[in-house]
Design an enzyme around this catalytic site. Structure first.
Site, PDB file in Angstrom:
ATOM      1  N   SER A 168      -3.546  -2.777 -12.946  1.00 30.47           N
ATOM      2  CA  SER A 168      -3.334  -1.823 -11.850  1.00 30.47           C
ATOM      3  C   SER A 168      -2.416  -0.699 -12.323  1.00 30.47           C
ATOM      4  CB  SER A 168      -2.736  -2.555 -10.640  1.00 30.47           C
ATOM      5  OG  SER A 168      -2.774  -1.708  -9.518  1.00 30.47           O
ATOM      6  N   ASN A 169      -1.883   0.072 -11.448  1.00 34.64           N
ATOM      7  CA  ASN A 169      -0.961   1.152 -11.825  1.00 34.64           C
ATOM      8  C   ASN A 169       0.104   1.314 -10.759  1.00 34.64           C
ATOM      9  OD1 ASN A 169      -1.996   3.038  -9.762  1.00 34.64           O
ATOM     10  ND2 ASN A 169      -3.858   2.904 -11.002  1.00 34.64           N
TER      11      ASN A 169
END
Ligand code: CTP
Length: 724
Positions: free
Chosen positions: A208-209
């Site tokens: 993810s980020n």
């Protein structure tokens, strides 16, 4: 609706107090924070308990809260609020406010407020029309208070007349418009992606980020505030959006986001891709937790669908697509490449190199890029503010969204809304329709006149009359109609020229004429096959000097209404052009000494006594005319326009005999007669006297103002409202 805004509602003792309960409820429902303060007599009409239940906050009446003597900090209340509304505002409260009394909490709060204060009068017909009340209203308006006009109708006394308080829906609409502007997006649907996506590796791990989704949510709220129905497709962030105008679809992966977007996008006019979608996902998702091994682990990733690109390539005719570009190097170049490759209509560039630059930052600065190379820099601001600027930029670029697409009506003056810089476009600032009307002198030489028209059009529209940068919506429209009266010799003509310029009225579909002047005695030469060279400092052609002179006046007057003083520089240039033409040894205006009008004009343009002339134009157009179409602002707008005419009159008195003011008034004559006809009798008498003094030639026209009846509405706009 005004989500997140803090509104203090002050209720004074009128039977209309009961109506405020529904206003409080509706404001709270729409996400506003509402603090109610009652005057002691208002508490007899409506109970604090009802209002505190509806507002979810304690209701205050007295400066001292309870028997223990706990003090209510009126200064803090005044500082807390974004807006104070006194509704209903009785004649007594109105008078107390006008005279600065502070014998209870509400008056003390108003007196110490730093935010805008509005009042909605509610009283009986005769009280409302009493000169003392009018004077009190006048005093408050002059101090910058805002009045929510009363309505005509049944009053508490049983009489029918003026003084009835505006209905709660009108108050709500007024508040919304005051705090957040027009509901320009009413009826439109918007799709927004926000937040990160999460691509699973196994049951417990994912890629993810850092995206929080704040930017997308801020955009969703700003658009919903303006009436849009927003579909927010939100990845796994922990921000919350509770706005009633936003439907939230929670998703986890890019593929899920794509599916939801596909189902929604066709019905939306605007698609904003603010999500930080993972570019790749694991090729295989392990059903079991991946075990640690001694050696390195290689992950095999496959590309995710690009949602922005898909939307850009499959756009419906009425859709606009907006994307973001988060860049760390070659920022603008990369962003433009994305704009093109993904067929977006706008890319919002966010540089990682800016101070605090990160996708989960509270504030950031951005640069907006569009396919026609318009750019707009928005300085570092909190995301909500940034979202507002972006939404303004969209309206500015594309106009008002409608069900089937975007209207051609483009909103002007967005600099006024607080954008840091005008959109830079290379559009020519003057859009002049130039016609040559050969009339009797025409004969068979059609082509000659067509060539003349072509050459002069190219000249007027091809010059860069200003150094300033306009946005393309600010393009100035004008027409120059050259009626040839006489062919003196082969190339020499005598002509009458009609110059007219107009600009669209802010937020409306009609234009206003700013300049309409007939100049009867042009004498010029036109040599068909000679190049027309123009140097603003050396006029070799009388014709070009004349055209340049009027082009500058048009640009100056029109541009002037975009901001105080902003036209001066062009008006000065016009003067310079005249002076140079006068001094030219060849065919200059010196040859036509009788044509004093242009010299006078030029002299006046630059005369310090005329400085207030420009200020009054600004007041007339921006604060008056541009507000006229809003029924609740008509009275204030008319007052501003009358005030502006009064200023013009003062200018005229200090420099009588000039042509500039009559020339301006001549252009505005129908409009002035129209709106003044709706003024109050005392105002009419005064304005007619001023107008006649400034422009005696049009006395008969101005006398029509006195003959017309008082009314309300539109460019007319007058009348008062009423109160129960
Ligand atoms: N975007 C998208 N779907 C993707 C990737 C990006 O919709 N799979 C959208 C983003 O929401 C954003 C724009 O495309 O509006 C650009 O995203 P960005 O991450 O800056 O660019 P990428 O296309 O992913 O390219 P790169 O990561 O190489 O800069």
């Amino acid at each position: 609706m005004p989500a997140g805004k803090k509104i203090l509602i002050g209720i004074s003792g009128s039977i209309a107090a009961y109506k405020i309960c529904s206003l409080v409820r509706d404001l709270v429902r729409s996400g506003a924070e509402v603090q109610v303060v009652l005057t002691p007599s208002a508490a007899q009409f409506v109970t604090p308990l009802t209002l505190s239940t509806l507002s979810g906050r304690p209701v205050y009446t007295h400066l001292v809260k309870n028997e223990e003597g706990e003090w209510v900090n009126h200064v803090a209340l005044g500082l807390w609020a974004d807006l104070i509304i006194i509704a209903p505002c009785t004649a007594h409260t109105l008078a107390s406010m006008a005279h600065g009394h502070c014998d209870h909490l509400l008056l003390a709060t108003v007196l110490s407020a730093r935010c805008p204060v509005a009042f909605a009068p509610a009283m009986d017909h005769d009280m409302y029309l009493h000169p003392a009340t009018s004077a009190n209203i006048q005093t408050l308006l002059e101090r910058g208070y805002h009045m929510i006009p009363t309505e005509h109708g049944e009053l508490a006394s049983g009489l029918v007349g003026e003084g009835r308080m505006a209905e709660p829906e009108t108050l709500l609409a007024w508040i919304r418009e005051f705090l957040i502007g027009e509901p320009l997006w009413e009826g439109s649907r918007v799709l927004i992606t926000a937040g990160p996506t999460r691509e699973a590796l196994d049951p417990v791990r994912y890629i993810s980020n850092r995206s929080s989704g704040r930017m997308g949510i801020a955009l969703a709220e700003v658009l919903a505030d303006r009436g849009a129905h927003v579909e927010l497709v939100y990845g796994p962030g922990d921000q919350v959006c509770r706005h009633p105008g936003v439907r939230v679809h929670r998703v986890e992966t890019a593929v899920q986001m794509q599916e939801v977007c596909r189902g929604l996008s066709d019905a939306c006019q605007l698609l904003i891709f603010a999500a930080a979608v993972a570019d790749y996902r694991p090729a295989l998702v392990s059903t079991n937790k991946i075990k640690k091994t001694e050696g390195p682990l290689t992950l095999s990733l496959v590309p995710n669908p690009d949602l922005l690109s898909e939307a850009g390539h499959h756009k419906n005719p009425g859709q606009r697509v907006v994307g973001f570009a988060l860049e760390s190097n070659n920022e603008e170049e990369n962003a433009l490449t994305k704009l093109k490759a993904k067929k977006a209509d706008m890319i919002v560039l966010n540089s990682l190199n800016q101070e605090g630059g990160a996708m989960d930052a509270e504030s950031m600065s951005v640069r907006i890029l569009t396919p026609d190379h318009a750019t707009l820099d928005i300085p570092s601001s909190p995301k909500r503010q940034l979202a507002e600027s972006m939404v303004h930029a969209m309206i500015r670029l594309w106009g008002r969204p409608q069900n089937g697409g975007w209207s051609a009506l483009v909103i002007l003056f967005l600099v006024f809304f607080g954008l840091s810089q005008p959109t830079r476009v290379s559009a020519q600032e003057l859009n002049c329709q130039l016609t040559i009307n050969p009339g009797r002198v025409g004969g068979a030489d059609q082509q000659f006149y067509a060539n003349m028209q072509q050459a002069l059009t190219t000249f007027v529209n091809g010059q860069k009359w200003t150094e300033d940068v306009f946005s393309f919506q600010e393009r100035i429209n004008c027409s120059i109609n050259i009626m040839l009266d006489e062919r003196i010799t082969g190339n020499q003509f005598k002509a009458t020229v009609q110059i007219q310029s107009s600009r669209p009225v802010y937020n409306s579909s009609y234009s206003t004429v700013l300049f309409n002047y007939t100049d009867p005695d042009w004498i010029f030469e036109f040599n068909e096959f000679q190049p027309m060279e123009f140097n603003p400092n050396q006029h070799s052609s009388n014709l070009l000097a004349l055209l340049a002179f009027y082009a500058n006046i048009v640009v100056g007057l029109d541009y002037n209404t975009f901001g105080k003083e902003s036209g001066m520089v062009y008006l000065r240039r016009a003067q310079q052009i005249v002076l140079n033409a006068q001094n030219a040894v060849e065919i200059g205006w010196r040859q036509n000494q009788s044509l004093r009008n242009r010299y006078w004009l030029a002299e006046l343009l630059n005369n310090p006594a005329y400085k207030p002339f420009h200020a009054s134009l600004y007041e007339y157009h921006r604060q008056g005319l541009d507000q006229m179409y809003k029924p609740e602002r008509i009275i204030e707008a008319r007052r501003k326009m009358l005030g502006a005419l009064e200023k013009l009159h003062d200018v005229n008195r200090s420099k009588p005999g000039g042509m500039l003011i009559p020339l301006y008034l001549k252009g505005k004559l129908p409009e002035i007669v129209g709106f003044c006809s709706k003024a109050l009798p005392a105002e009419k008498a005064k304005v007619v006297e001023q107008l006649v003094a400034m422009d005696p030639i049009n006395q008969a026209e101005y006398n029509r103002i006195n003959a017309a009846g008082t009314g309300s509405g539109g460019i007319g706009g007058g009348g008062a409202g009423g109160g129960k």
